[in-house]
Each structure stands twice: as structure tokens, then as C-alpha cells.
Design an enzyme around this catalytic site. Structure first.
Site, PDB file in Angstrom:
ATOM      1  N   GLY A 283       0.820  -1.208   0.000  1.00 20.93           N
ATOM      2  CA  GLY A 283       0.000   0.000   0.000  1.00 20.93           C
ATOM      3  C   GLY A 283       0.849   1.251   0.000  1.00 20.93           C
ATOM      4  N   ALA A 284       1.944   1.218   0.768  1.00 25.38           N
ATOM      5  CA  ALA A 284       2.830   2.375   0.863  1.00 25.38           C
ATOM      6  C   ALA A 284       4.098   1.958   1.592  1.00 25.38           C
ATOM      7  CB  ALA A 284       2.145   3.530   1.595  1.00 25.38           C
ATOM      8  N   HIS A 317      -0.954   6.122   8.545  1.00 28.27           N
ATOM      9  CA  HIS A 317      -0.063   5.036   8.941  1.00 28.27           C
ATOM     10  C   HIS A 317       1.391   5.391   8.615  1.00 28.27           C
ATOM     11  CE1 HIS A 317       0.919   0.568   9.237  1.00 28.27           C
ATOM     12  NE2 HIS A 317       1.957   1.035   8.549  1.00 28.27           N
ATOM     13  N   GLU A 318       1.627   5.814   7.386  1.00 24.58           N
ATOM     14  CA  GLU A 318       3.005   6.122   6.975  1.00 24.58           C
ATOM     15  C   GLU A 318       3.536   7.345   7.712  1.00 24.58           C
ATOM     16  OE1 GLU A 318       4.384   3.778   5.353  1.00 24.58           O
ATOM     17  OE2 GLU A 318       2.458   2.811   4.978  1.00 24.58           O
ATOM     18  N   HIS A 321       4.918   6.460  11.017  1.00 24.50           N
ATOM     19  CA  HIS A 321       6.244   5.833  10.914  1.00 24.50           C
ATOM     20  C   HIS A 321       7.389   6.855  10.928  1.00 24.50           C
ATOM     21  CE1 HIS A 321       5.677   1.577  10.495  1.00 24.50           C
ATOM     22  NE2 HIS A 321       4.924   1.643   9.427  1.00 24.50           N
ATOM     23  N   GLU A 340       5.035  -1.965  12.706  1.00 24.41           N
ATOM     24  CA  GLU A 340       3.828  -1.891  11.886  1.00 24.41           C
ATOM     25  C   GLU A 340       2.568  -1.786  12.740  1.00 24.41           C
ATOM     26  OE1 GLU A 340       3.934  -1.229   8.920  1.00 24.41           O
ATOM     27  OE2 GLU A 340       5.997  -1.743   8.442  1.00 24.41           O
TER      28      GLU A 340
END
Length: 871
Positions: A283-284, A317-318, A321, A340
Site C-alpha cells: 500500500g505504501a 499510517h506512513e 512511521h 507496523e
């Protein structure tokens, strides 16, 4: 189609599979200061030039190696001494002996462009023949672009210097500098060189290079420490008109504000670019300051609202991170789950509390938890903290345990220690460990300090054991329906018998005067052991429905008591809130998969209630589960009838849905996928040709392809129609869909051609291969696929040994013989596993998972058959 890379690669060559012991030994020997990587991207279609200068300290006199997956090594110079490349390099590693305390290494090599979504991926846009490159390095693939000590705990600063065509955009982790333009020797083509500033200290897997004539839209925001952070959204020229940059920027700004407040640490990098790139496997990817996304998140046609929400959560989400993963990085891949899971948990929390997606926890329960429960019931399930002995172990652990179960358990941990205490611990963690490497214990130490709870026993029960528990109420009442005894009973499967502590809630729901199911009482408690008494519920009137694990705090399957189940079936449409309804949906699905409830009961439950579902993702998941139930779990003698009845029902739902609604689009697509009778295929034809229109439904480019593939699979359209549609849509997406459609042609010859192209000839890049596999599996007459069971087991060990991980995993999983569902496939699997032995644990794992799906389907069919026999 582009050809495969210039050579196939043996994935088990010595040196490719770095072990944890090797990584520990290397980390003990050396510390890396910096890399200067110079790349020449003007060398043609196959290779690029890669020169790496590494400065590092080491134990004097020691020997080690640097990773470098190359097409050729031209020069290796260590501390001013030229080494013989043929002696020290095997194309995977370069041996380094007699190191000094301070070292400088130069490696001049040719790297190989990939078309597998790994390393430096090269793509040619069929619209304008422009070349687009992007890097994808997690887990072990920065070594495909430059020489590197490829392990997360050897952080360093990275400076990239890139020579490329002057009309390209070049993006990396640091802000893009002004290029210096020059004329290429012996050519009329202008080239330019971009010399980037060194990065902060990073692990190599989050470095990045994206290059090509990408176009961009820019903006900026102000971080909590007052800095101006430039923002960019990038895509190919031929897709840029479809990029919804303002929506992406809005989600990004909300995420920045939320995370900086929650984490107590300003955004750690100088800029934030988000780049949508072609043929992306995931997804990324959280490259520091230069996140890459799959192009499927650029919507050229109308998509389900679930997909728009998924893009938003992926953006969040990214972004999470950037702190957890990039600023602070796990020492080794055994803590991949924490990296994750933390981002998955925080992205859902941010979506629910800081964006329009206020029901994100409903989405999480429906999508992520169903993935986790499935993965956790496979014979290959593993503890969240899994033993990761080498890189092969890492690559097959990007699974539902690492992402979805881990995030579910983090949600349970937050319920256990309290959200304020959890975030206080996280803030201390970032403050102490910025720019360094950590292990799970570093985070747990801060959480214990902040909450006052001892997490030792909790961590052992939740993180070091596998399997999912089931929670069910045990209720006694007097004749007047007053509760006289209430307990929560916890069970565990025999092969994973751990009973865990659960922080959970019990909700009481009654049907109100308006016919809605509304919660009127809730109690939150700790559940432990086989039986937990709940005395505070004794003496209360028994409600219409009792829901254990209300608010979905716990990670556990849930069963309803008989009265509550009857209420749920009658009033599933009538829940006032989406989350409790989703918990009931999840329970019904679990019981169907587990063979406790007949499959056709679930089919009827879905078809009778899905039109009232308010959450797009829940609709999407229910339709997927409906498909799985029809093809896998319904008794064989009744499967065709059930499929045809379901297709008719979905067509009615599509016709009756609100004009232009999400339901209308999703029901139409699912109907087309199931259509098989003459009348149903006539309806699909009418939609495609415009003879029937549904008010508000646009038959746009992507929907045209889905309708055409359905007609091809049904024998109504053929190769000439596919060619004509591709002429209308001569894009990368059109090429993939055309390849899928050709593989869906219902003839032995078409299936054999698709098989040979994927398995024998290795003809396709990653994204097209995936589409062909999906088309191959589209078969109304499943006997078309029967001949390939033997071919599958004859081929997959060679495939696994000669293709890269992403490509071989696509084939092993996608072509596993689960259509038709058959005991013969189980027997063939067992024979293969016997002869495979212990040669390839990762391959063995994937094949066992395919086998389990078939065994589970056979059991569910037997249950569905038994109901028919007794009815």
C-alpha cells in the site's frame, strides 16, 4: 509489456539470506558514519551506474562484508588499496578483510533495474513512453541500488548524487536541490545532476530515490517547533489530472497536528513528500520524508468510499512511521510487528479522533481484525514476537499477525494501562531514543513507568504465545428474566491453549420504541482464566441482546447467547451504532468459517441486511465474505443455486439502491462478479452497452473493465472485445485489465497460455502478473483449473528458487489449487510437503496455509450439507 530483468535470480544464493547471527556479529565489529551514493540513471534500459563511498569505524584487523546485489562490480577500493572485484565480490556480498579502525570503502558497480517492485523499479508509461523509477527497500533491497551494510541497526547519514535526464524530477529523503544541467557526451539529450544534502541518521531501508518526469502539487505546514515543512504530492504525468491533492494534504495536516501533540516530539525531517508510483507491491512505504504509495490510490474512476477511507488511514499510517520506525528504529526484524502495529493502531486512532472518519474503529474491527483472526487460526500462526532468524523469516512475516493482530493487541494494551498513560510512555520513549535503535523492552519499560502496571506477565501471555481466544456469556435468570448469575467463559484451541487476561466490556442492548437496538448499560472489567464472574450484573433485567467485548477492546472471537443471537438476526439492521453491529457480523462470520453455523445461513443473513449497513468498509468486507462463503463453504450440491440466487439478489439491491450511492456501486460490481445465468449475463451486457442505466451510476473506465471481465469469464465476450477495450484505454491500468481478461477466457487454451506466461516464461512485471493470476482463477467451470494441480506442485519449488521474493510469493499463493475445493488438492499438497521436507521453510509455510483454507472449506461444506440432510 516490458521484458523480465536481464537474468533470473536464485533467491537462495549464499549471502542473500542474511542471518540474525551474522547481523549481530557485524554490528559488534563496526559503526557506520556515512554513505555517499552516486547514481547514473542515463545508462539505458537495463543497468544504472552506482558508486558508493562508505566511511565507517571497525575493530582493527577484523573481517566482515558489505551487501551489494549487482550486475557487475568494476572497482573495490578499501583504504586506498584496490581489491580484485572478481575475488572479493560474488554479486551479492563484497568481502572486506584486515579493516582499520577508520575505513573508507569505494565500490563502483552496475545495478540492475527491476520490474518486480523491489530495489530500483523501472516502469515505462504506455501513454507517453516516459520512464519512471522508484526505490523499494524494505526489507533487504537497498543493496540492489548501492553497496550497504544492510541491517536496521547500522544507521548512518546518506548523501545521494544523481545524474538523470534534465527534464526529470528527482526526489530523495532530503529536500531536492537545484540541478546542474549538462550535455550528455555524444548525445543530444540534456542531463542534469542533483546533489542532495546528507540525511539525518537513518536505517538504509528507509532511504529513497524516486526519479522520472513526475509532476507535483506543493503546499506547506508549520510544525510544532515553528519550522515550515514543505509538502509535495507527486504522480506520473498521465495520472496527475486525477490526483486529489487537497484531500491528501488535509489528512496529512490533521495527522501532523495529532501526532506532534500525542508524541511530544516535532516532526523530525525537513520536508514531507508523498509519491504515487506505478506497479507498487504494497500500500505504501515509510521512506523518511519521501513516502511512496501505490497508484491505486489515485482514483481515475469512482471507487467505494471504503477505498477513500483506506487511503486516508494509509496516509496516517506512513506518517506515524516518521516517528516510530524512522526516528526510532527497531534493532532487528523480530520487532517488525511493533513497528507496523504501532503505525496501524495510531493511524486508526488519528482517523477516529482527528478526521472525518469518526467510525474508523468500526473499519478496523471489520477489516483488520477479520484478517488477524484468519491468520491466527492457520497452522502457521506464530506469536506476535516471532523468532526471526534470517531475512526469509522477515519476508513471510508481513502478515495478519504483524499488522492486524499486533495492532489489536496494542489496542488491548491501551485499554489495560489507560490511553493517557500509554501516550505518556510513548512520549518518554521518543524523548530517550530519538535517532537510535531500540527493542520491545525499551517501550514496555516506559509504559510500565507511566502506568504503574507490571507488563511482564501480560507481555508473555499476549506477545509470546499464538492463537485466538473465544469469549462467551454464561447467563442464568429466574422466571421473570432477572439475571441470577452472569459469567464470561474463555476458551482456547487445543493447539494454542493459552488463556489470556482481557480488558473488555459487556454491553446490554434493548429495542427502543423506534425499533432501534440501543445500549442502555455497560460494564468494563478484566477477564482472566476459564471463567470470570460478573456480580455487578446480577439482579439486572435481562436485555434483548448482550454483547461481550462491547466497544471491541479485546482481541478475541465472541459468541452470543441464544436469546441475543435471535435478537441479532431479527434486528441486525436496527443497531443505533455501527461498531456493535459489526461485532455481531464478525461473530456470524467466525461461526461460519469455523463450521459451527451453516454457510447458507450466513448468505441469507448478508443478503437480508447488507442494504442497511452504514459503513462502506463493512459493506466491502461483507461482500468479500459472501463471495468466499459461496465459492468455498456452501455445500457442493447447492453451490450453483446459491451463487445464482445471490447474484439475482445483488442485482435487485443495485437497482433499488439510492442513485449514485456507494451501495449502488458496490452491489453492481459484486453482481457482475457473480453473474453466470443467461439472464444475469444479459443484465451485465445491458449495463456495459448502455441498454440499461441505473440512475446515478456512471459506467466509467474502471467499471467498464470489470463488466467486460465478467462477460469474458461468462463466455459472452472474447479477445476481439478485449483488444477493442484496450484501444479505448491504452494505459498501464488498461494493460493490466486486458491481461486479466485474456486469462479469464473460459477455454483450456487460454488457461494454459496464462499459466505458461506466469510460471514458465516469467513474462510479466509484478503488477501484470498479479492481474493474470486473478484472471486465471476466474472460472465458472472449475474443471478448467483441475489440470493445473499437478503442474503447480511440479513447478513451485523451482519458482521459489529462481524468482525474487515478491514474484515467487505471488505465484505460490495466487495459484495454489483451491479451485475447485477438493480432497485431491489436500492429498497432492501432503505429497509435495513430504518430498519438500525442510528444504525451504518459507515455501513450506505458504503451501501449508493454502492447504488449511481447503481443509477448512471442506469442513464448512460438510456442515452445510448436514443441515440440508436434517432439514
Amino acid at each position: 509489456m516490458r521484458p523480465a530483468p536481464a537474468r533470473l535470480e536464485a533467491t537462495h544464493l549464499p549471502g542473500l539470506n542474511l542471518t540474525r547471527d551474522e547481523a549481530r556479529a557485524r554490528a559488534d565489529l563496526l559503526s557506520v558514519d556515512s554513505y555517499h551514493v552516486s547514481l547514473d540513471l542515463t545508462r539505458g534500459e537495463t543497468v544504472f551506474g552506482s558508486t558508493t563511498v562508505v566511511r565507517f569505524s571497525a575493530t582493527a584487523g577484523a573481517s566482515t562484508f558489505i551487501d551489494a546485489v549487482t550486475d557487475a562490480v568494476h572497482r573495490v577500493t578499501l583504504n586506498g588499496v584496490d581489491l580484485d572485484p572478481a575475488t572479493v565480490s560474488d554479486g551479492v556480498r563484497i568481502q572486506l578483510d584486515d579493516l582499520a579502525e577508520q575505513n573508507e570503502l569505494t565500490v563502483v558497480a552496475d545495478g540492475l533495474y527491476m520490474n518486480t517492485g523491489e530495489g530500483l523499479h523501472r516502469f515505462v508509461d504506455p501513454v507517453d513512453d516516459e520512464v519512471y523509477l522508484y526505490s523499494q527497500f524494505e526489507v533487504p533491497d537497498s543493496r540492489r541500488m548501492f553497496a550497504v551494510f544492510e541491517q536496521p541497526d547500522l544507521k548512518a547519514r546518506f548523501r545521494f548524487t544523481v545524474t538523470a535526464p534534465a527534464h526529470w524530477a528527482v526526489v530523495s529523503n532530503s529536500p531536492t536541490p537545484e540541478p546542474v544541467e549538462a550535455q550528455a557526451a555524444g548525445s543530444t539529450t540534456s542531463v542534469a545532476t542533483w546533489d542532495f544534502e546528507p540525511t539525518p541518521v537513518l536505517s538504509s531501508y528507509v532511504t529513497a530515490l524516486v526519479a522520472g518526469p513526475y509532476q507535483s502539487i506543493t503546499s506547506e505546514l508549520t510544525s510544532s517547533d515553528g519550522r515550515t515543512i514543505p509538502l509535495g504530492v507527486f504522480a506520473r504525468k498521465s495520472l496527475m489530472q486525477f490526483v486529489d491533492a487537497e484531500d491528501i494534504f488535509a489528512i496529512t495536516r490533521a495527522g501532523f497536528t495529532f501526532y506532534e501533540q500525542q508524541f511530544g516530539t516535532p516532526y523530525p525531517f525537513a520536508k514531507y513528500d508523498q509519491l504515487f508510483v506505478p506497479e507498487f507491491n504494497a500500500g505504501a512505504m515509510e521512506n523518511a520524508g519521501a513516502v511512496t504509495f501505490t497508484e491505486t490510490y489515485v482514483f481515475r474512476s469512482k471507487v467505494a468510499e471504503a477505498t477513500v477511507e483506506r487511503r486516508a488511514i494509509t496516509v496516517l499510517h506512513e506518517l506515524a512511521h516518521m516517528w516510530f520506525g524512522d526516528l526510532v528504529t527497531m534493532r532487528w526484524w523480530n520487532d517488525l510487528w511493533l513497528n507496523e502495529s504501532f503505525a496501524e493502531y495510531m493511524s486508526t486512532l488519528a482517523a477516529a479522533e482527528a478526521t472525518e472518519y469518526s467510525t474508523a474503529w468500526t473499519t478496523f474491527s471489520s477489516l483488520e481484525k477479520s484478517w488477524a483472526y484468519r491468520q491466527d487460526q492457520l497452522p502457521t500462526t506464530h506469536p506476535i514476537v516471532a523468532p526471526i532468524n534470517d531475512l526469509e523469516d522477515v519476508q513471510v512475516n508481513f502478515d495478519g499477525i504483524t499488522y492486524a493482530k499486533g495492532a489489536s493487541v496494542l489496542k488491548q494494551l491501551v485499554a489495560w494501562v489507560g490511553q493517557e498513560q500509554f501516550m505518556a510512555g510513548v512520549r518518554e520513549y521518543f524523548g530517550k531514543h530519538a535517532w537510535s535503535n531500540t527493542e520491545l523492552t525499551d517501550l514496555l519499560t516506559e509504559l510500565e513507568q507511566a502506568s504503574g502496571r507490571d507488563l511482564g506477565a501480560w507481555g508473555q501471555a499476549w506477545l509470546e504465545t499464538a492463537g485466538v481466544n473465544t469469549l462467551a456469556p454464561e447467563i442464568e435468570s429466574d422466571g421473570g428474566e432477572v439475571i441470577t448469575s452472569f459469567a464470561v467463559v474463555q476458551t482456547a484451541p487445543e493447539d494454542h491453549a493459552t488463556l489470556r487476561p482481557h480488558r473488555t466490556a459487556i454491553g446490554f442492548y434493548d429495542v427502543d420504541d423506534a425499533g432501534r437496538l440501543v445500549r442502555n448499560h455497560r460494564v468494563e472489567l478484566d477477564v482472566a482464566g476459564e471463567r470470570t464472574e460478573v456480580p455487578e450484573l446480577v439482579g439486572m433485567e435481562r436485555p434483548d441482546l448482550i454483547l461481550v467485548n462491547d466497544d471491541d477492546l479485546a482481541y478475541a472471537k465472541v459468541r452470543l447467547d441464544e436469546n441475543s443471537l435471535a435478537t441479532a438476526k431479527r434486528h441486525l439492521k436496527n443497531f443505533a451504532q455501527s461498531l456493535p453491529r459489526t461485532l455481531v457480523w464478525n461473530s456470524a462470520w467466525d461461526a461460519t468459517r469455523d463450521g459451527e453455523s451453516p454457510a447458507r445461513d450466513y448468505v441469507e443473513l448478508v443478503l437480508a441486511n447488507i442494504d442497511a449497513e452504514t459503513d462502506s468498509t463493512v459493506v466491502l468486507v461483507l461482500l468479500r465474505q459472501l463471495m468466499a462463503t459461496l465459492y468455498q463453504f456452501v455445500a457442493e450440491d447447492h453451490r450453483r443455486e446459491a451463487i445464482e440466487r445471490s447474484a439475482d439478489a445483488l442485482l435487485r439491491l443495485a437497482r433499488d439502491a439510492k442513485a449514485g450511492s456507494d451501495h449502488q456501486l458496490q452491489f453492481t460490481k459484486s453482481f457482475a462478479a457473480l453473474a453466470r445465468t443467461d439472464e444475469q449475463l444479459d443484465a451485465v451486457t445491458a449495463l456495459l452497452d448502455g441498454h440499461e442505466t441505473l440512475d446515478g451510476l456512471t459506467i466509467d473506465t474502471d467499471l467498464r473493465w470489470e463488466l467486460l471481465v465478467a462477460l469474458v469469464a461468462g463466455g459472452r465476450r472474447g479477445t476481439a472485445d478485449i483488444d477493442a477495450e484496450y484501444e479505448r484505454d491504452a494505459t498501464a491500468t488498461g494493460a493490466r485489465m486486458a491481461a486479466m481478461a485474456r486469462a479469464a477466457v473460459p477455454t483450456p487454451e487460454a488457461k494454459a497460455e496464462a499459466w505458461d506466461a506466469v510460471v514458465e516464461r516469467a513474462e510479466f512485471p509484478n503488477a501484470v502478473q498479479q492481474a493474470v493470476i486473478a484472471g486465471f482463477k476466474r472460472a465458472h467451470d472449475e474443471s478448467l483449473l483441475t489440470p493445473f494441480t499437478e503442474k503447480y506442485f511440479a513447478a513451485i519449488e523451482h519458482v521459489w528458487a529462481t524468482r525474487t521474493h515478491e514474484i515467487s510469493e505471488q505465484i505460490v499463493q495466487g495459484l495454489y489449487p483451491n479451485r475447485p475445493i477438493s480432497a485431491d488438492a489436500v492429498a497432492a499438497t501432503d505429497a509435495f510437503l513430504d518430498q519438500l521436507g525442510d528444504r525451504s521453510p518459507a515455501l513450506r509455510r505458504l503451501v501449508r496455509e493454502g492447504r488449511d483454507d481447503v481443509v477448512r472449506a471442506l469442513a464448512a461444506r460438510e456442515r452445510d450439507t448436514a443441515v440440508v440432510a436434517t432439514s
